[in-house]
Design a protein around this motif. Structure first.
Motif, PDB file in Angstrom:
ATOM      1  N   LEU A 135       0.942  -1.673  -0.251  1.00 55.65           N
ATOM      2  CA  LEU A 135       0.166  -0.182   0.049  1.00 55.65           C
ATOM      3  C   LEU A 135       0.781   0.967  -0.227  1.00 55.65           C
ATOM      4  CD1 LEU A 135      -2.976   0.945   0.117  1.00 55.65           C
ATOM      5  CD2 LEU A 135      -3.077   0.976   3.168  1.00 55.65           C
ATOM      6  N   GLN A 136       2.373   1.022   1.012  1.00 54.59           N
ATOM      7  CA  GLN A 136       2.462   2.357   0.634  1.00 54.59           C
ATOM      8  C   GLN A 136       3.371   2.225  -0.177  1.00 54.59           C
ATOM      9  OE1 GLN A 136       3.260   4.742   3.327  1.00 54.59           O
ATOM     10  NE2 GLN A 136       1.638   3.231   4.588  1.00 54.59           N
ATOM     11  N   GLU A 137       3.618   2.005  -1.231  1.00 46.68           N
ATOM     12  CA  GLU A 137       4.230   1.496  -2.375  1.00 46.68           C
ATOM     13  C   GLU A 137       3.648   2.364  -3.791  1.00 46.68           C
ATOM     14  OE1 GLU A 137       6.619  -1.166  -5.510  1.00 46.68           O
ATOM     15  OE2 GLU A 137       7.278  -1.892  -3.672  1.00 46.68           O
ATOM     16  N   ASP A 139      -2.083   9.411  -4.432  1.00 45.42           N
ATOM     17  CA  ASP A 139      -4.007   8.978  -4.708  1.00 45.42           C
ATOM     18  C   ASP A 139      -4.118   7.376  -4.228  1.00 45.42           C
ATOM     19  OD1 ASP A 139      -7.146   9.344  -5.227  1.00 45.42           O
ATOM     20  OD2 ASP A 139      -6.513  10.404  -6.995  1.00 45.42           O
ATOM     21  N   TRP A 140      -4.993   7.847  -2.868  1.00 42.37           N
ATOM     22  CA  TRP A 140      -5.679   6.571  -2.479  1.00 42.37           C
ATOM     23  C   TRP A 140      -6.313   6.210  -3.046  1.00 42.37           C
ATOM     24  CZ3 TRP A 140     -10.243   6.184  -1.004  1.00 42.37           C
ATOM     25  CH2 TRP A 140     -11.403   7.347  -0.148  1.00 42.37           C
ATOM     26  N   ARG A 141      -7.023   6.495  -3.822  1.00 40.39           N
ATOM     27  CA  ARG A 141      -8.196   6.326  -4.667  1.00 40.39           C
ATOM     28  C   ARG A 141      -8.037   5.474  -5.552  1.00 40.39           C
ATOM     29  NH1 ARG A 141     -10.464  12.012  -5.609  1.00 40.39           N
ATOM     30  NH2 ARG A 141      -8.713  11.491  -6.092  1.00 40.39           N
ATOM     31  N   ARG A 142      -6.493   5.498  -6.155  1.00 42.81           N
ATOM     32  CA  ARG A 142      -5.959   4.208  -7.025  1.00 42.81           C
ATOM     33  C   ARG A 142      -5.129   2.980  -6.534  1.00 42.81           C
ATOM     34  NH1 ARG A 142      -3.000   8.700 -10.941  1.00 42.81           N
ATOM     35  NH2 ARG A 142      -5.084  10.245 -11.662  1.00 42.81           N
ATOM     36  N   CYS A 143      -5.395   2.841  -5.242  1.00 41.41           N
ATOM     37  CA  CYS A 143      -4.356   1.833  -4.567  1.00 41.41           C
ATOM     38  C   CYS A 143      -5.550   0.809  -3.877  1.00 41.41           C
ATOM     39  CB  CYS A 143      -3.465   2.383  -3.970  1.00 41.41           C
ATOM     40  SG  CYS A 143      -2.176   3.405  -4.691  1.00 41.41           S
ATOM     41  N   GLN A 144      -7.010   1.246  -4.243  1.00 39.07           N
ATOM     42  CA  GLN A 144      -7.962   0.389  -3.761  1.00 39.07           C
ATOM     43  C   GLN A 144      -7.106  -1.468  -3.605  1.00 39.07           C
ATOM     44  OE1 GLN A 144     -10.567   2.031  -1.910  1.00 39.07           O
ATOM     45  NE2 GLN A 144      -9.347   3.615  -2.434  1.00 39.07           N
TER      46      GLN A 144
END
Length: 74
Positions: free
Chosen positions: A42-44, A51-56
């Protein structure tokens, strides 16, 4: 001539003490949780995407891992 203050003579802040102790408290907690791999993925993703939305997918994997670890075991 009066001496000026030295870094070694002033009290250390909590942040400075934590830095000297080594590991970040959040990193230590995540390592103890057993979900470090998901956390680092997740950090990577967050570092790359910003943008956290792209890391769902990574958010969900980390959330799921933490939820599994927090369940009481019989």
């Amino acid at each position: 001539m009066a001496k000026r203050g030295h870094a070694w003579s002033r009290p250390k802040s909590e942040e400075e003490e934590e830095e000297e102790e080594g590991e970040d408290p959040v990193d230590a907690m995540v390592s103890r949780s057993g979900c470090a791999a998901q956390h680092w993925a997740l950090q990577e993703c967050m570092a790359e995407q910003r943008d956290w939305r792209r890391c769902q997918a990574q958010v969900e994997a980390f959330r799921h891992c933490m939820a599994q670890r927090q369940r009481p075991h019989p």
